[in-house]
Design a protein around this motif. Structure first.
Motif, PDB file in Angstrom:
ATOM      1  N   ALA A 284       0.921  -0.897   0.022  1.00  0.00           N
ATOM      2  CA  ALA A 284      -0.184  -0.123   0.142  1.00  0.00           C
ATOM      3  C   ALA A 284       1.002   1.492  -0.180  1.00  0.00           C
ATOM      4  O   ALA A 284       1.939   1.359   0.744  1.00  0.00           O
ATOM      5  CB  ALA A 284      -0.943   0.045   1.277  1.00  0.00           C
ATOM      6  N   ASP A 285       0.518   2.287  -0.638  1.00  0.00           N
ATOM      7  CA  ASP A 285       1.157   3.551  -0.593  1.00  0.00           C
ATOM      8  C   ASP A 285       0.849   4.593   0.579  1.00  0.00           C
ATOM      9  O   ASP A 285       1.065   5.625   0.847  1.00  0.00           O
ATOM     10  CB  ASP A 285       0.858   4.278  -2.159  1.00  0.00           C
ATOM     11  N   ALA A 286      -0.772   4.242   1.001  1.00  0.00           N
ATOM     12  CA  ALA A 286      -1.377   5.059   2.006  1.00  0.00           C
ATOM     13  C   ALA A 286      -2.275   3.983   2.579  1.00  0.00           C
ATOM     14  O   ALA A 286      -2.809   2.977   1.974  1.00  0.00           O
ATOM     15  CB  ALA A 286      -2.421   6.115   1.525  1.00  0.00           C
ATOM     16  N   SER A 287      -2.379   4.163   3.895  1.00  0.00           N
ATOM     17  CA  SER A 287      -3.254   3.205   4.694  1.00  0.00           C
ATOM     18  C   SER A 287      -4.288   3.869   5.623  1.00  0.00           C
ATOM     19  O   SER A 287      -3.928   4.914   6.288  1.00  0.00           O
ATOM     20  CB  SER A 287      -2.298   2.585   5.923  1.00  0.00           C
ATOM     21  N   ILE A 288      -5.417   3.687   5.007  1.00  0.00           N
ATOM     22  CA  ILE A 288      -6.795   4.406   5.668  1.00  0.00           C
ATOM     23  C   ILE A 288      -6.979   3.727   6.923  1.00  0.00           C
ATOM     24  O   ILE A 288      -6.922   2.354   6.978  1.00  0.00           O
ATOM     25  CB  ILE A 288      -7.805   4.250   4.589  1.00  0.00           C
ATOM     26  N   PHE A 289      -7.124   4.323   8.013  1.00  0.00           N
ATOM     27  CA  PHE A 289      -7.670   3.831   9.262  1.00  0.00           C
ATOM     28  C   PHE A 289      -8.739   5.064   9.743  1.00  0.00           C
ATOM     29  O   PHE A 289      -8.525   6.051   9.582  1.00  0.00           O
ATOM     30  CB  PHE A 289      -6.386   3.597  10.054  1.00  0.00           C
ATOM     31  N   PRO A 290      -9.402   4.455  10.909  1.00  0.00           N
ATOM     32  CA  PRO A 290     -10.214   5.375  11.530  1.00  0.00           C
ATOM     33  C   PRO A 290      -9.489   6.115  12.423  1.00  0.00           C
ATOM     34  O   PRO A 290      -8.819   5.969  13.460  1.00  0.00           O
ATOM     35  CB  PRO A 290     -11.315   4.695  12.434  1.00  0.00           C
ATOM     36  N   ASN A 291      -9.692   7.683  12.318  1.00  0.00           N
ATOM     37  CA  ASN A 291      -9.174   8.529  13.100  1.00  0.00           C
ATOM     38  C   ASN A 291      -9.627   8.517  14.502  1.00  0.00           C
ATOM     39  O   ASN A 291     -10.786   8.119  14.863  1.00  0.00           O
ATOM     40  CB  ASN A 291      -9.151  10.043  12.570  1.00  0.00           C
ATOM     41  N   PHE A 292      -8.941   8.957  15.805  1.00  0.00           N
ATOM     42  CA  PHE A 292      -9.364   9.081  16.934  1.00  0.00           C
ATOM     43  C   PHE A 292     -10.333  10.172  16.867  1.00  0.00           C
ATOM     44  O   PHE A 292     -10.306  11.174  16.136  1.00  0.00           O
ATOM     45  CB  PHE A 292      -8.220   9.367  18.040  1.00  0.00           C
ATOM     46  N   GLY A 293     -11.292  10.114  17.838  1.00  0.00           N
ATOM     47  CA  GLY A 293     -12.530  11.220  17.945  1.00  0.00           C
ATOM     48  C   GLY A 293     -13.559  11.102  16.966  1.00  0.00           C
ATOM     49  O   GLY A 293     -14.126  12.272  16.682  1.00  0.00           O
ATOM     50  N   GLY A 294     -13.515  10.171  16.125  1.00  0.00           N
ATOM     51  CA  GLY A 294     -14.442  10.233  14.926  1.00  0.00           C
ATOM     52  C   GLY A 294     -15.611   9.317  15.345  1.00  0.00           C
ATOM     53  O   GLY A 294     -15.887   9.011  16.299  1.00  0.00           O
ATOM     54  N   ARG A 295     -16.181   8.413  14.476  1.00  0.00           N
ATOM     55  CA  ARG A 295     -17.295   7.761  14.657  1.00  0.00           C
ATOM     56  C   ARG A 295     -16.701   6.414  14.900  1.00  0.00           C
ATOM     57  O   ARG A 295     -17.643   5.211  15.240  1.00  0.00           O
ATOM     58  CB  ARG A 295     -18.375   7.595  13.662  1.00  0.00           C
ATOM     59  N   PHE A 296     -15.389   5.952  15.067  1.00  0.00           N
ATOM     60  CA  PHE A 296     -14.786   4.722  15.471  1.00  0.00           C
ATOM     61  C   PHE A 296     -14.105   4.978  16.914  1.00  0.00           C
ATOM     62  O   PHE A 296     -14.304   5.951  17.297  1.00  0.00           O
ATOM     63  CB  PHE A 296     -13.943   4.099  14.453  1.00  0.00           C
ATOM     64  N   SER A 297     -13.321   3.926  17.100  1.00  0.00           N
ATOM     65  CA  SER A 297     -13.020   3.966  18.549  1.00  0.00           C
ATOM     66  C   SER A 297     -11.378   3.730  18.942  1.00  0.00           C
ATOM     67  O   SER A 297     -10.863   3.726  19.812  1.00  0.00           O
ATOM     68  CB  SER A 297     -13.550   2.645  19.403  1.00  0.00           C
ATOM     69  N   PHE A 298     -10.424   4.160  17.897  1.00  0.00           N
ATOM     70  CA  PHE A 298      -9.136   4.223  18.073  1.00  0.00           C
ATOM     71  C   PHE A 298      -8.741   5.302  18.875  1.00  0.00           C
ATOM     72  O   PHE A 298      -9.373   6.341  18.837  1.00  0.00           O
ATOM     73  CB  PHE A 298      -8.475   4.107  16.855  1.00  0.00           C
ATOM     74  N   THR A 299      -7.511   5.095  19.769  1.00  0.00           N
ATOM     75  CA  THR A 299      -7.361   6.208  20.539  1.00  0.00           C
ATOM     76  C   THR A 299      -5.962   7.083  19.727  1.00  0.00           C
ATOM     77  O   THR A 299      -5.743   6.562  18.626  1.00  0.00           O
ATOM     78  CB  THR A 299      -6.715   5.522  21.809  1.00  0.00           C
ATOM     79  N   LYS A 300      -5.829   7.965  20.442  1.00  0.00           N
ATOM     80  CA  LYS A 300      -4.833   9.085  19.842  1.00  0.00           C
ATOM     81  C   LYS A 300      -3.577   8.099  20.014  1.00  0.00           C
ATOM     82  O   LYS A 300      -2.673   8.116  18.933  1.00  0.00           O
ATOM     83  CB  LYS A 300      -4.381   9.948  20.632  1.00  0.00           C
ATOM     84  N   GLU A 301      -3.197   7.353  20.934  1.00  0.00           N
ATOM     85  CA  GLU A 301      -1.909   6.366  20.994  1.00  0.00           C
ATOM     86  C   GLU A 301      -2.032   5.286  19.876  1.00  0.00           C
ATOM     87  O   GLU A 301      -0.667   5.145  19.262  1.00  0.00           O
ATOM     88  CB  GLU A 301      -1.858   5.891  22.390  1.00  0.00           C
ATOM     89  N   GLU A 302      -3.111   5.005  19.585  1.00  0.00           N
ATOM     90  CA  GLU A 302      -3.085   3.731  18.420  1.00  0.00           C
ATOM     91  C   GLU A 302      -2.767   4.501  17.208  1.00  0.00           C
ATOM     92  O   GLU A 302      -2.203   3.922  16.345  1.00  0.00           O
ATOM     93  CB  GLU A 302      -4.291   3.206  18.535  1.00  0.00           C
ATOM     94  N   CYS A 303      -3.565   5.535  16.960  1.00  0.00           N
ATOM     95  CA  CYS A 303      -3.411   6.278  15.682  1.00  0.00           C
ATOM     96  C   CYS A 303      -1.844   6.724  15.565  1.00  0.00           C
ATOM     97  O   CYS A 303      -1.340   6.844  14.288  1.00  0.00           O
ATOM     98  CB  CYS A 303      -4.316   7.559  15.491  1.00  0.00           C
ATOM     99  N   ARG A 304      -1.324   7.089  16.475  1.00  0.00           N
ATOM    100  CA  ARG A 304       0.095   7.538  16.561  1.00  0.00           C
ATOM    101  C   ARG A 304       0.885   6.289  16.273  1.00  0.00           C
ATOM    102  O   ARG A 304       1.988   6.448  15.488  1.00  0.00           O
ATOM    103  CB  ARG A 304       0.669   8.252  17.801  1.00  0.00           C
ATOM    104  N   SER A 305       0.644   5.194  16.648  1.00  0.00           N
ATOM    105  CA  SER A 305       1.457   4.111  16.495  1.00  0.00           C
ATOM    106  C   SER A 305       1.593   3.590  14.951  1.00  0.00           C
ATOM    107  O   SER A 305       2.311   3.165  14.517  1.00  0.00           O
ATOM    108  CB  SER A 305       1.150   2.861  17.442  1.00  0.00           C
ATOM    109  N   ILE A 306      -0.014   3.850  14.392  1.00  0.00           N
ATOM    110  CA  ILE A 306      -0.149   3.403  12.893  1.00  0.00           C
ATOM    111  C   ILE A 306       0.817   4.374  12.234  1.00  0.00           C
ATOM    112  O   ILE A 306       1.439   4.047  11.227  1.00  0.00           O
ATOM    113  CB  ILE A 306      -1.491   3.775  12.573  1.00  0.00           C
ATOM    114  N   ALA A 307       0.771   5.784  12.669  1.00  0.00           N
ATOM    115  CA  ALA A 307       1.438   6.588  11.660  1.00  0.00           C
ATOM    116  C   ALA A 307       2.993   6.110  11.838  1.00  0.00           C
ATOM    117  O   ALA A 307       3.638   6.388  10.664  1.00  0.00           O
ATOM    118  CB  ALA A 307       1.584   8.021  12.256  1.00  0.00           C
TER     119      ALA A 307
END
Lengths: 372, 372
Positions: A284-307
């Protein structure tokens, strides 16, 4: 015995339970993921010494768990991606209390995988956007006919969106056949590019039947689509390498059907490994995932780790764009920009429709917010 | 607007939370899985009335949860399997507290899927075993060269095993190349059949790269393999329909990499829906899963529900064989026979090596236990 190399790759697992239980689980991983054989019957020599997994480290982890690093012979993967996933997490996906945190492949194994063909730099070059965050939106809702979807593509392109992708639920439905949609939407994106002077890529969703997916990707490429959207949870991770080889188009990975891998802190795969390392290794050249604070449940820390998983050094593999989305609106853009920095593909779908009926104007505001 | 039909299919979800929260989640499923659009912006008419999901039922479920039945237009799937999975559980896989329990497809949609080509009856016919439980084992451990694996195939066949499959970790490793293994093992199974007068099918594992998987299946078929093993969690569910069409060989589905879907009672997919309905709809003739009381953690109730999903009426789809395995030994066979009845494919892998060095004798004992 023939062998690619004596090299081993390393995987870190979080293991739940008491020290004794956790260590037993770690030993079990070594057998379960390789020989799948009773310990006492494992033949001495090559198989016991080389083929079975090996505990390289075992230590206390936070929240009453343990972290173990296990090495596996690169040979066990045969240099194939699906078999690598199998060794990393195949059977133990069925065992509770084991979570794959991350992995590291030595160069000879890593080189078997092309990885992202474009990555951050490649996409920036195609889009002639060397510095600013990149912008993505989705044409929707499902049920609109191809002409309407094409009109939206055009309007978003006119407003300065870089990548207009199919909503991931658009497949080959009777109300919007793949072929018709791709023809009209690629033309619409091209027309928008011509008017603005900025590149606008249309990315059709090619997730579908095993054979069709390649045919659809080729059709999209011939028609002039600028990228492809694929959901590896539905189509299989392996298909991305193939699509990248067949079409050379940038690939956006969508997380549909992959959620259960990251739902539990005790089992599954870490956000970083799944939406970062694995998706990137798959091409993949870009990885789509649910951002924190949207309608899904990932945390800031989880989003940071994906980045991190998208960007951290991984041999020759190009860094890719984390693409946070999922219930985001324009008001979140400044915060997201501070959080993710510049190398990001912001995905605002439904939110771009909520800011008033003129979607081109909404897109333009989006573009202005990231510095035009 | 063009439409396949006005038919709708139905999915049952277990939803966690208070009644208010759960009902909100149910409404959310209706949008998230279809239009993925803010409720207030969903266009009236065709899209709002037909394309979005619809709550058909909502009631109290055990353990403080709720059960809702939601209907979706068959049109939303485009008649494709991966898009059916996407509508059933794509994005909501990323939302906690929603579990897909089961689903029912009306005939016009069901007919789009070939399903199992052989099923219970077909496999019994091929194996000339009209009544007794069928027997499967795996050649292992990973690391053995093809000649040794072929020798094991021969010995198991001689002992009366019906299907000798690759251990699911055998791919195309340097120590046992797929091509060499398949050539030698098919020959070994044939030779065993010739000696005993009973059919013995060798089932190579074809899970692998997207393009190779079809090539490997064709090679196996040309060489005379009797069945194929595939892990849909690694290769994608879609590939099974294709392999069935290309080779007409019976397919065994392996659960590797699928465990996280069934790890939580609150989210994911039920055992019955995943290892029964979905695997069957995808085209498997037997569904391998970890038996209760082995080295995995499925309960009796979960195993019973998988067997139901394999056998219960599902339109024209043939019933398939539940194939419990995973750390089973011969001593468990009588209990398993009482539990699963006759229409079952018992899988004993490592356990057949533990009963003494003569694996043919162990296999013969296995066969005698089920009434030879």
């Amino acid at each position: 015995v023939v062998s690619i190399s004596n090299d081993r790759f390393h995987a870190w697992y979080r293991v739940a339970g008491s020290q004794h239980e956790a260590f037993r689980k770690a030993k079990d991983i070594c057998l379960e993921q390789t020989v799948e054989f009773p310990e006492e019957l494992v033949p001495d020599g090559f198989i016991r010494d080389h083929v079975t997994g090996r505990i390289e480290d075992f230590r206390k982890a936070p929240r009453g768990a343990w972290e173990t690093r296990i090495s596996f012979a690169c040979d066990t993967t045969g240099g194939e991606f699906s078999q690598l996933l199998n060794v990393l997490f195949g059977n133990i996906s069925i065992k509770p209390g084991i979570r794959l945190e991350r992995f590291e492949l030595p160069l000879p194994l890593l080189k078997r995988f092309v990885g992202p063909r474009h990555g951050v730099k490649g996409l920036r070059r195609i889009l002639k956007a060397p510095r600013r965050p990149l912008l993505c939106t989705a044409i929707k809702p499902m049920g609109l006919p191809p002409a309407k979807l094409a009109q939206l593509t055009f309007l978003f392109g006119l407003g300065g969106i870089d990548i207009v992708k199919d909503d991931h639920g658009l497949a080959d439905q009777p109300f919007a056949r793949f072929r018709d949609r791709v023809k009209l939407c690629t033309r619409a994106a091209r027309e928008a590019s011509r008017r603005t002077g900025h590149a606008c890529l249309y990315a059709p969703n090619v997730s579908g039947p095993h054979r069709e997916i390649v045919d659809r990707a080729r059709l999209a490429w011939r028609e002039g689509a600028g990228a492809l959207l694929v959901a590896p949870g539905l189509a299989g991770f392996e298909v991305m390498q193939r699509l990248s080889r067949e079409t050379r188009l940038p690939l956006l990975a969508h997380p549909a059907f992959l959620g259960t891998y990251v739902m539990s802190p005790d089992s599954g795969i870490s956000h970083r490994a799944l939406f970062g390392q694995i998706v990137r290794l798959a091409g993949a050249d870009a990885s789509i995932f649910p951002n924190f604070g949207g309608r899904f449940s990932f945390t800031k820390e989880e989003c940071r780790s994906i980045a991190s998983g998208c960007r951290d050094r991984m041999g020759h593999l190009r860094p890719i764009l984390p693409s946070p989305g999922g219930g985001m609106g324009l008001s979140r853009v400044p915060e997201m920009q501070r959080f993710y920095g510049r190398d990001v593909l912001f995905l605002i779908g439904g939110g771009l429709f909520q800011d008033g009926p003129d979607v081109s104007a909404n897109a333009r505001r989006f573009r202005e917010m990231v510095g035009g």
